[in-house]
Scaffold this active site. Structure first.
Site: not given
Length: 358
Positions: A217, A323
């Site tokens: 991220e 994810e």
């Protein structure tokens, strides 16, 4: 309704074999309490034709994240229950998971912030690099047990959340920050060598990786409101230049040159722009194999405008969901045992790649 797994029993299915032509086998789990109940029947005249010359997606496999939290909770079970649980995930009698996402250092599912070089400052030669107790005493021993259970090759995907504090602008392991300096300098080259040292140390434990993500991220606005979330921020241009000048050459020159490099590892709403900026550059693209995606904004970002476009632009690069997590919002119940809605959320996402039902 929950699946059952304890020291003596785990819900599972017998090995699946193809039924006779014109018949089907069905396994049903229901809100009313059915758990993987097997039934058979006739197809009723419906036939499916398989054309091997028409190919769409290749499915790499299914799996989960082997975080500190996952390992700690597994080890809280009795040893026999641990074995049952691991077999239910990885053995032939179980789900046969073949993909594992592996945090490089701490993640937001750790009990403390840490990296593998926290005991020195400006350790550009990584002389103080060492795996954490979470690796050597918790996750690696569990992985060795998994490797003894599974008969399918395991593909591990390593992903870093944060780097050592002395490499970061905020001089802390935790919180949102970026790497000091600019791609090509000693900070970025050290960070690239850190990846290689991680692979080296795991290789000493007879563990190899299928892929590496350059950052978990790196540019997610989901993290803006989480003060101590460990993350190294990258823009797509920063990631591109880091790959070209530092990480790509370091990986290619190492004994781990067969490890695949994954970019983005973030929300699909950043596609195709992120791909255009990174693998749209031919030099960066030469080091990259695929694109990692998270699911948190799937319900508002259509797959056709993100995944489909990216695949058509860059068909030689795989798209891998790395994810997905229920209960991530501040007001969510974190653990909801038996939640049918959370199960269907995952299922719909896997089948449609489009997030929660509308």
């Amino acid at each position: 309704m929950v699946c059952v797994c304890n020291a003596t029993y785990c819900d599972t299915v017998d090995p699946v074999s193809l039924p006779d032509v014109g018949y089907y086998v069905k396994y049903t789990t229901s809100r009313d309490g059915q758990r993987l109940e097997r039934s058979e029947g006739k197809t009723g005249g419906i036939f499916y034709t398989y054309d091997p010359f028409v190919q769409y997606q290749y499915i790499k496999g299914f799996g989960g994240a082997f975080t500190d939290a996952a390992a700690i909770n597994i080890l809280k079970l009795s040893y026999t229950a641990q074995n049952q649980l691991l077999r239910s995930y990885f053995s032939e009698e179980g789900s046969e998971y073949n993909l594992l996402r592996w945090p490089i250092g701490c993640s937001d599912f750790s009990t403390r912030p840490y990296s593998y070089d926290d005991h020195c400052v400006d350790d550009f030669e990584l002389k103080c690099f060492e795996l954490a107790p979470e690796d050597t005493k918790v996750r690696i021993p569990l992985l060795h047990r998994i490797m003894a259970i599974t008969k399918r090759p395991l593909s591990l995907v390593g992903s870093p959340w944060t780097s050592p504090a002395w490499l970061r602008v905020n001089n802390r392991v935790y919180g949102q920050s970026r790497i000091k300096g600019n791609p090509g300098d000693r900070y970025h080259k050290t960070w690239a060598r850190y990846f290689i040292r991680f692979l080296d140390e795991y290789a000493k434990n007879n563990i190899t990786f299928w892929a590496l993500s350059s950052q978990n991220e790196p540019n997610s606005f989901l993290l803006m409101c989480i003060e101590n979330f460990p993350v190294n921020f990258f823009s797509p241009q920063h990631q591109r230049d880091f790959i070209i000048k530092d990480l790509g050459p370091a990986l290619a020159a190492s004994c781990h040159s067969d490890v695949h490099l994954i970019i983005l590892d973030d929300q699909r709403c950043q596609l195709p722009n992120w791909a255009n900026q990174v693998i749209g550059n031919s030099t960066a693209a030469a080091y990259v194999s695929g694109i990692g995606i998270h699911w948190y904004f799937d319900s508002v970002t259509p797959a056709g405008l993100t995944l489909d476009v990216t695949h058509h632009l860059y068909p030689d690069f795989f798209l891998l969901y790395t994810e997905a997590c229920n209960g991530f919002l501040h007001w969510d119940v974190k653990v909801a045992l038996g939640s049918w809605e959370r199960g269907t959320h995952y299922s719909r996402n896997i089948l449609k790649v489009r997030g929660p039902p509308g």
